[in-house]
Design a protein around this motif. Structure first.
Motif, PDB file in Angstrom:
ATOM      1  N   TYR A  10       0.843  -1.201   0.000  1.00 43.10           N
ATOM      2  CA  TYR A  10       0.000   0.000   0.000  1.00 43.10           C
ATOM      3  C   TYR A  10       0.879   1.252   0.000  1.00 43.10           C
ATOM      4  N   PHE A  11       1.900   1.256   0.848  1.00 43.00           N
ATOM      5  CA  PHE A  11       2.767   2.436   0.949  1.00 43.00           C
ATOM      6  C   PHE A  11       3.521   2.683  -0.360  1.00 43.00           C
ATOM      7  N   TRP A  49      -9.055   6.376   6.550  1.00 46.68           N
ATOM      8  CA  TRP A  49      -8.135   7.145   5.702  1.00 46.68           C
ATOM      9  C   TRP A  49      -7.053   7.813   6.546  1.00 46.68           C
ATOM     10  N   GLN A  50      -7.437   8.445   7.654  1.00 47.09           N
ATOM     11  CA  GLN A  50      -6.449   9.137   8.489  1.00 47.09           C
ATOM     12  C   GLN A  50      -5.435   8.164   9.077  1.00 47.09           C
ATOM     13  N   SER A  51      -5.880   6.980   9.460  1.00 49.25           N
ATOM     14  CA  SER A  51      -4.935   5.967   9.964  1.00 49.25           C
ATOM     15  C   SER A  51      -3.952   5.567   8.873  1.00 49.25           C
ATOM     16  N   PHE A  52      -4.446   5.461   7.642  1.00 46.88           N
ATOM     17  CA  PHE A  52      -3.558   5.158   6.519  1.00 46.88           C
ATOM     18  C   PHE A  52      -2.547   6.285   6.314  1.00 46.88           C
ATOM     19  N   VAL A  53      -3.032   7.527   6.301  1.00 48.28           N
ATOM     20  CA  VAL A  53      -2.131   8.671   6.104  1.00 48.28           C
ATOM     21  C   VAL A  53      -1.065   8.684   7.197  1.00 48.28           C
ATOM     22  N   ASP A  54      -1.476   8.486   8.439  1.00 57.69           N
ATOM     23  CA  ASP A  54      -0.515   8.462   9.543  1.00 57.69           C
ATOM     24  C   ASP A  54       0.513   7.352   9.360  1.00 57.69           C
ATOM     25  N   ALA A  55       0.053   6.159   8.967  1.00 59.37           N
ATOM     26  CA  ALA A  55       0.967   5.031   8.757  1.00 59.37           C
ATOM     27  C   ALA A  55       1.888   5.274   7.562  1.00 59.37           C
ATOM     28  N   LEU A  56       1.353   5.855   6.488  1.00 54.73           N
ATOM     29  CA  LEU A  56       2.171   6.173   5.311  1.00 54.73           C
ATOM     30  C   LEU A  56       3.265   7.165   5.673  1.00 54.73           C
ATOM     31  N   LEU A  57       2.903   8.204   6.409  1.00 55.04           N
ATOM     32  CA  LEU A  57       3.894   9.206   6.805  1.00 55.04           C
ATOM     33  C   LEU A  57       4.955   8.613   7.724  1.00 55.04           C
ATOM     34  N   GLU A  58       4.518   7.758   8.645  1.00 53.21           N
ATOM     35  CA  GLU A  58       5.483   7.101   9.535  1.00 53.21           C
ATOM     36  C   GLU A  58       6.422   6.212   8.725  1.00 53.21           C
ATOM     37  N   HIS A  59       5.874   5.480   7.773  1.00 54.08           N
ATOM     38  CA  HIS A  59       6.685   4.620   6.899  1.00 54.08           C
ATOM     39  C   HIS A  59       7.699   5.463   6.119  1.00 54.08           C
ATOM     40  N   TRP A  60       7.247   6.551   5.514  1.00 57.12           N
ATOM     41  CA  TRP A  60       8.123   7.407   4.721  1.00 57.12           C
ATOM     42  C   TRP A  60       9.198   8.034   5.605  1.00 57.12           C
ATOM     43  N   GLU A  61       8.793   8.533   6.752  1.00 63.31           N
ATOM     44  CA  GLU A  61       9.731   9.166   7.677  1.00 63.31           C
ATOM     45  C   GLU A  61      10.776   8.151   8.163  1.00 63.31           C
ATOM     46  N   ASN A  62      10.331   6.966   8.550  1.00 63.27           N
ATOM     47  CA  ASN A  62      11.268   5.935   9.015  1.00 63.27           C
ATOM     48  C   ASN A  62      12.227   5.512   7.912  1.00 63.27           C
ATOM     49  N   ARG A  63      11.741   5.481   6.671  1.00 64.76           N
ATOM     50  CA  ARG A  63      12.610   5.149   5.540  1.00 64.76           C
ATOM     51  C   ARG A  63      13.713   6.197   5.402  1.00 64.76           C
ATOM     52  N   ALA A 102       3.584  19.414  -1.408  1.00 65.88           N
ATOM     53  CA  ALA A 102       2.336  20.083  -1.784  1.00 65.88           C
ATOM     54  C   ALA A 102       1.213  19.671  -0.825  1.00 65.88           C
ATOM     55  N   TRP A 103       1.178  18.415  -0.484  1.00 67.11           N
ATOM     56  CA  TRP A 103       0.185  17.891   0.450  1.00 67.11           C
ATOM     57  C   TRP A 103       0.339  18.559   1.818  1.00 67.11           C
ATOM     58  N   ALA A 104       1.587  18.802   2.221  1.00 66.32           N
ATOM     59  CA  ALA A 104       1.872  19.411   3.526  1.00 66.32           C
ATOM     60  C   ALA A 104       1.230  20.791   3.667  1.00 66.32           C
ATOM     61  N   ALA A 105       1.064  21.487   2.552  1.00 66.41           N
ATOM     62  CA  ALA A 105       0.428  22.804   2.600  1.00 66.41           C
ATOM     63  C   ALA A 105      -1.062  22.694   2.904  1.00 66.41           C
ATOM     64  N   ASN A 106      -1.599  21.487   2.786  1.00 66.01           N
ATOM     65  CA  ASN A 106      -3.030  21.264   2.969  1.00 66.01           C
ATOM     66  C   ASN A 106      -3.374  20.359   4.141  1.00 66.01           C
ATOM     67  N   ASP A 107      -2.368  19.799   4.807  1.00 66.20           N
ATOM     68  CA  ASP A 107      -2.632  18.840   5.877  1.00 66.20           C
ATOM     69  C   ASP A 107      -1.555  18.990   6.951  1.00 66.20           C
ATOM     70  N   GLU A 108      -1.969  19.317   8.160  1.00 64.37           N
ATOM     71  CA  GLU A 108      -1.029  19.577   9.257  1.00 64.37           C
ATOM     72  C   GLU A 108      -0.182  18.352   9.604  1.00 64.37           C
ATOM     73  N   SER A 109      -0.759  17.154   9.578  1.00 65.44           N
ATOM     74  CA  SER A 109       0.028  15.966   9.920  1.00 65.44           C
ATOM     75  C   SER A 109       1.132  15.726   8.889  1.00 65.44           C
ATOM     76  N   VAL A 110       0.848  16.004   7.643  1.00 67.04           N
ATOM     77  CA  VAL A 110       1.861  15.870   6.582  1.00 67.04           C
ATOM     78  C   VAL A 110       2.924  16.951   6.762  1.00 67.04           C
ATOM     79  N   SER A 111       2.493  18.142   7.098  1.00 63.20           N
ATOM     80  CA  SER A 111       3.427  19.246   7.334  1.00 63.20           C
ATOM     81  C   SER A 111       4.400  18.918   8.461  1.00 63.20           C
ATOM     82  N   LEU A 112       3.894  18.357   9.536  1.00 65.25           N
ATOM     83  CA  LEU A 112       4.762  17.996  10.660  1.00 65.25           C
ATOM     84  C   LEU A 112       5.758  16.913  10.263  1.00 65.25           C
ATOM     85  N   ALA A 113       5.323  15.946   9.478  1.00 68.37           N
ATOM     86  CA  ALA A 113       6.226  14.880   9.031  1.00 68.37           C
ATOM     87  C   ALA A 113       7.337  15.446   8.149  1.00 68.37           C
ATOM     88  N   ILE A 114       6.994  16.322   7.234  1.00 66.69           N
ATOM     89  CA  ILE A 114       8.013  16.891   6.332  1.00 66.69           C
ATOM     90  C   ILE A 114       9.001  17.752   7.125  1.00 66.69           C
TER      91      ILE A 114
END
Length: 181
Positions: A10-11, A49-63, A102-114
């Motif tokens: 999925y990620f 969806w939010q759980s997926f976004v959180d898991a995707l961001l954690e996966h990307w960040e950990n990578r 671009a997503w980070a400009a629209n979503d605070e959780s994405v912004s924090l991850a970036i």
């Protein structure tokens, strides 16, 4: 018989979709179609969806953290660190990262991850550059230039006439122009 996919699939599919279609193109239906599964599979893995976004961001960040660790920065040879820094920049999934920005400009959780990923990169790059230039203030400025170059490249990469490798070569020359003697 239904197909079984992993969270990692999925990620990976999500990152490829981000690179291709941007964050607005990323949705449950498209992910499931691309993976050949039903939405039940998605909800089984993530619940929402939010759980997926959180898991995707954690996966990307950990990578990103794993990549920084595997390159063995700051082992005593500044030249190796500068080469590893260029290898790191060249190996990033630039189109996906541009979409995440671009997503980070629209979503605070994405912004924090970036912000966390950028800060981790900034610390690593700063240490590497400081190993060459010696001066903390100069290293901070040159680090900021490098971060701006990388982020800017990610935003214009599809239309860029100058390949990233050439930019990285010039950036290394800039770093070494400030080398302590």
């Amino acid at each position: 018989m239904s197909r079984v996919v992993t969270k990692e699939q999925y990620f990976d599919t999500a990152l490829a979709t981000l690179a291709e279609l941007g964050f607005k193109g990323l949705n449950i239906g498209l992910l499931c179609r691309r993976l050949g599964v039903t939405s039940g599979s998605f909800y089984h893995h993530f619940g929402s969806w939010q759980s997926f976004v959180d898991a995707l961001l954690e996966h990307w960040e950990n990578r990103q953290v794993r990549i920084l660790r595997t390159l063995n920065f700051n082992q005593g040879n500044p030249d190796d660190d500068i080469r590893a820094m260029s290898d790191l920049a060249a190996g990033l999934h630039h189109a996906a990262e541009a979409a995440i920005r671009a997503w980070a400009a629209n979503d605070e959780s994405v912004s924090l991850a970036i912000k966390r990923v950028d800060e981790s990169r900034r610390r690593t790059v700063h240490k590497s550059i400081k190993g060459v230039v010696g001066d903390d203030n100069t290293a901070a400025v040159v680090t900021s230039l490098g971060m701006a170059m990388l982020i800017g490249y990610q935003q214009i990469a599809p239309n860029e006439d100058v390949p990233l490798e050439r930019l990285l070569t010039e950036y290394a020359r800039l770093i070494y122009s400030h080398a302590r003697h």
